[in-house]
Design a protein around this motif. Structure first.
Motif, PDB file in Angstrom:
ATOM      1  N   ALA A  17       0.727  -1.215   0.006  1.00 61.62           N
ATOM      2  CA  ALA A  17      -0.063   0.092   0.077  1.00 61.62           C
ATOM      3  C   ALA A  17       0.735   1.139  -0.185  1.00 61.62           C
ATOM      4  N   VAL A  18       1.976   1.228   0.852  1.00 64.13           N
ATOM      5  CA  VAL A  18       2.740   2.368   0.884  1.00 64.13           C
ATOM      6  C   VAL A  18       3.361   2.740  -0.400  1.00 64.13           C
ATOM      7  N   VAL A  19       3.887   1.669  -1.070  1.00 62.99           N
ATOM      8  CA  VAL A  19       4.578   1.689  -2.395  1.00 62.99           C
ATOM      9  C   VAL A  19       3.753   2.314  -3.395  1.00 62.99           C
ATOM     10  N   GLY A  20       2.645   1.958  -3.344  1.00 62.37           N
ATOM     11  CA  GLY A  20       1.664   2.089  -4.573  1.00 62.37           C
ATOM     12  C   GLY A  20       1.209   3.518  -4.247  1.00 62.37           C
ATOM     13  N   LEU A  21       1.053   4.009  -2.987  1.00 56.64           N
ATOM     14  CA  LEU A  21       0.460   5.106  -2.743  1.00 56.64           C
ATOM     15  C   LEU A  21       1.444   6.399  -3.020  1.00 56.64           C
ATOM     16  N   VAL A  22       2.772   6.056  -2.498  1.00 52.60           N
ATOM     17  CA  VAL A  22       3.803   7.174  -2.706  1.00 52.60           C
ATOM     18  C   VAL A  22       4.090   7.235  -3.997  1.00 52.60           C
ATOM     19  N   ILE A  23       4.427   6.191  -5.083  1.00 56.79           N
ATOM     20  CA  ILE A  23       4.396   6.219  -6.278  1.00 56.79           C
ATOM     21  C   ILE A  23       3.373   6.834  -6.989  1.00 56.79           C
ATOM     22  N   GLY A  24       2.223   6.626  -6.698  1.00 59.11           N
ATOM     23  CA  GLY A  24       0.976   7.215  -7.381  1.00 59.11           C
ATOM     24  C   GLY A  24       0.883   8.696  -7.256  1.00 59.11           C
ATOM     25  N   LEU A  25       1.404   9.154  -5.856  1.00 62.80           N
ATOM     26  CA  LEU A  25       1.232  10.513  -5.670  1.00 62.80           C
ATOM     27  C   LEU A  25       2.179  11.341  -6.346  1.00 62.80           C
ATOM     28  N   GLU A  26       3.633  10.759  -6.423  1.00 61.21           N
ATOM     29  CA  GLU A  26       4.575  11.236  -7.170  1.00 61.21           C
ATOM     30  C   GLU A  26       4.281  11.392  -8.688  1.00 61.21           C
ATOM     31  N   SER A  27       3.753  10.247  -9.176  1.00 59.19           N
ATOM     32  CA  SER A  27       3.269  10.258 -10.584  1.00 59.19           C
ATOM     33  C   SER A  27       2.128  11.460 -10.923  1.00 59.19           C
ATOM     34  N   LEU A  28       1.461  11.675  -9.843  1.00 63.41           N
ATOM     35  CA  LEU A  28       0.312  12.686  -9.916  1.00 63.41           C
ATOM     36  C   LEU A  28       0.876  14.164 -10.050  1.00 63.41           C
ATOM     37  N   GLY A  29       2.399  14.294  -9.766  1.00 66.44           N
ATOM     38  CA  GLY A  29       2.795  15.516  -9.732  1.00 66.44           C
ATOM     39  C   GLY A  29       3.167  16.141  -8.233  1.00 66.44           C
ATOM     40  N   ILE A  30       3.418  15.267  -7.194  1.00 68.53           N
ATOM     41  CA  ILE A  30       3.740  15.683  -6.079  1.00 68.53           C
ATOM     42  C   ILE A  30       5.004  15.174  -5.768  1.00 68.53           C
ATOM     43  N   PRO A  31       5.851  16.001  -5.552  1.00 69.58           N
ATOM     44  CA  PRO A  31       7.357  15.633  -5.126  1.00 69.58           C
ATOM     45  C   PRO A  31       7.609  14.786  -4.181  1.00 69.58           C
ATOM     46  N   LEU A  32       7.595  13.379  -4.423  1.00 67.43           N
ATOM     47  CA  LEU A  32       7.870  12.401  -3.158  1.00 67.43           C
ATOM     48  C   LEU A  32       8.974  11.524  -3.801  1.00 67.43           C
ATOM     49  N   PRO A  33       9.541  10.896  -2.551  1.00 68.66           N
ATOM     50  CA  PRO A  33      10.917   9.841  -2.772  1.00 68.66           C
ATOM     51  C   PRO A  33      10.390   8.583  -3.444  1.00 68.66           C
ATOM     52  N   GLY A  34       9.584   8.589  -4.382  1.00 73.53           N
ATOM     53  CA  GLY A  34       9.090   7.073  -4.953  1.00 73.53           C
ATOM     54  C   GLY A  34      10.152   5.997  -5.353  1.00 73.53           C
ATOM     55  N   GLU A  35      11.237   6.635  -5.957  1.00 67.36           N
ATOM     56  CA  GLU A  35      12.154   5.598  -6.292  1.00 67.36           C
ATOM     57  C   GLU A  35      12.915   5.082  -5.082  1.00 67.36           C
ATOM     58  N   ILE A  36      13.100   5.851  -4.082  1.00 63.35           N
ATOM     59  CA  ILE A  36      13.651   5.212  -2.985  1.00 63.35           C
ATOM     60  C   ILE A  36      12.843   4.330  -2.024  1.00 63.35           C
ATOM     61  N   ILE A  37      11.671   4.704  -2.097  1.00 69.56           N
ATOM     62  CA  ILE A  37      10.603   3.804  -1.392  1.00 69.56           C
ATOM     63  C   ILE A  37      10.406   2.513  -2.135  1.00 69.56           C
ATOM     64  N   LEU A  38      10.644   2.521  -3.556  1.00 68.17           N
ATOM     65  CA  LEU A  38      10.723   1.134  -4.355  1.00 68.17           C
ATOM     66  C   LEU A  38      11.754   0.479  -4.001  1.00 68.17           C
ATOM     67  N   VAL A  39      13.001   1.075  -4.080  1.00 65.87           N
ATOM     68  CA  VAL A  39      14.123   0.171  -3.873  1.00 65.87           C
ATOM     69  C   VAL A  39      14.214  -0.276  -2.420  1.00 65.87           C
ATOM     70  N   SER A  40      13.772   0.571  -1.496  1.00 69.16           N
ATOM     71  CA  SER A  40      13.669  -0.042  -0.139  1.00 69.16           C
ATOM     72  C   SER A  40      12.899  -1.261  -0.151  1.00 69.16           C
ATOM     73  N   ALA A  41      11.484  -1.173  -0.529  1.00 68.93           N
ATOM     74  CA  ALA A  41      10.818  -2.423  -0.212  1.00 68.93           C
ATOM     75  C   ALA A  41      11.057  -3.493  -1.008  1.00 68.93           C
ATOM     76  N   ALA A  42      11.740  -3.181  -2.299  1.00 68.57           N
ATOM     77  CA  ALA A  42      12.388  -4.359  -3.054  1.00 68.57           C
ATOM     78  C   ALA A  42      13.381  -5.173  -2.305  1.00 68.57           C
ATOM     79  N   LEU A  43      14.344  -4.221  -1.675  1.00 69.65           N
ATOM     80  CA  LEU A  43      15.295  -5.000  -0.900  1.00 69.65           C
ATOM     81  C   LEU A  43      14.577  -5.621   0.331  1.00 69.65           C
ATOM     82  N   MET A  44      13.642  -5.108   0.856  1.00 69.27           N
ATOM     83  CA  MET A  44      12.820  -6.065   1.936  1.00 69.27           C
ATOM     84  C   MET A  44      12.251  -7.251   1.314  1.00 69.27           C
ATOM     85  N   SER A  45      11.903  -7.169   0.288  1.00 65.29           N
ATOM     86  CA  SER A  45      11.248  -8.616  -0.387  1.00 65.29           C
ATOM     87  C   SER A  45      12.236  -9.702  -0.570  1.00 65.29           C
ATOM     88  N   SER A  46      13.657  -9.090  -0.705  1.00 69.07           N
ATOM     89  CA  SER A  46      14.227 -10.283  -0.833  1.00 69.07           C
ATOM     90  C   SER A  46      14.897 -10.932   0.272  1.00 69.07           C
TER      91      SER A  46
END
Length: 214
Positions: A17-46
């Motif tokens: 939920a956090v990954v989808g929400l942050v990336i969605g808001l960033e893509s919407l035009g709100i400056p958020l660290p979507g890439e950092i959130i995705l990298v961190s979550a992908a690392l967690m998944s490993s």
């Protein structure tokens, strides 16, 4: 509590939920660290048995596509007054120079700007709203948006996941250090992209007066 134990206690649904929400808001035009959130979550998944990297990539892709589409609709309806408002709210990201640079990229490259913009921090924020302001045909925008979202979100998740698997033993021994290094790598990549963008803008501004004088 050990960091690894704390990470394992985080519900997978919350991560998705956090990954989808942050990336969605960033893509919407709100400056958020979507890439950092995705990298961190992908690392967690490993090394987090409850987080499925495929589901994670799908949530990231959905957030990117949906956020961009909403941004496109807002930009198409709001027009240039919207960019002026964003410039007042987020001057570091939506300044006149940034808007002009992104606009030239869209006018020159069209769908490719939307696709490759997903991989560039600045254009990732601009893509949806600016494509709407410029009245890019939605079907073209959607194709580039979906393909770019899949390649960026899916590719980033896959690369970081497999790197995390390879480094799993190392991360187990040095959990704190491993997490810090992962976050620093993500942050550094964003800062490098921003620096390159600023240099490109400076070069274009210096070249424009010379071209006008001719």
């Amino acid at each position: 509590m050990h960091v690894q134990e704390w990470l394992d206690s985080v519900p997978a649904v919350a991560v998705y939920a956090v990954v989808g929400l942050v990336i969605g808001l960033e893509s919407l035009g709100i400056p958020l660290p979507g890439e950092i959130i995705l990298v961190s979550a992908a690392l967690m998944s490993s090394h987090h048995t409850g987080i499925n990297p495929v589901v994670l990539g799908a949530c990231a892709t959905a957030g990117a596509v949906i956020g961009d589409s909403i941004g496109y609709a807002i930009g198409r309806k709001g027009g240039r007054p919207l960019l002026a408002w964003l410039g007042r709210k987020f001057p570091k990201h939506f300044s006149e120079g940034h808007v002009a640079t992104a606009e030239r990229s869209f006018e020159k490259w069209g769908m490719w700007a939307v696709f490759f913009g997903r991989f560039v921090a600045l254009l990732r924020i601009f893509a949806g709203p600016l494509a709407g302001v410029l009245h890019m045909p939605y079907w073209k925008f959607l194709i580039a948006n979906v393909l770019g979202g899949i390649c960026w979100a899916g590719g980033t998740t896959a690369v970081v996941y497999y790197v995390g698997i390879v480094a799993e033993d190392w991360l187990k021994r040095f959990s704190y250090l491993g997490l810090v290094v992962a976050l620093l790598i993500g942050l550094t990549s964003v800062l490098i992209l921003k620096r390159k963008t600023r240099k490109a803008q400076t070069g274009q501004r210096e070249a424009e007066p010379a071209g006008t004088g001719d």
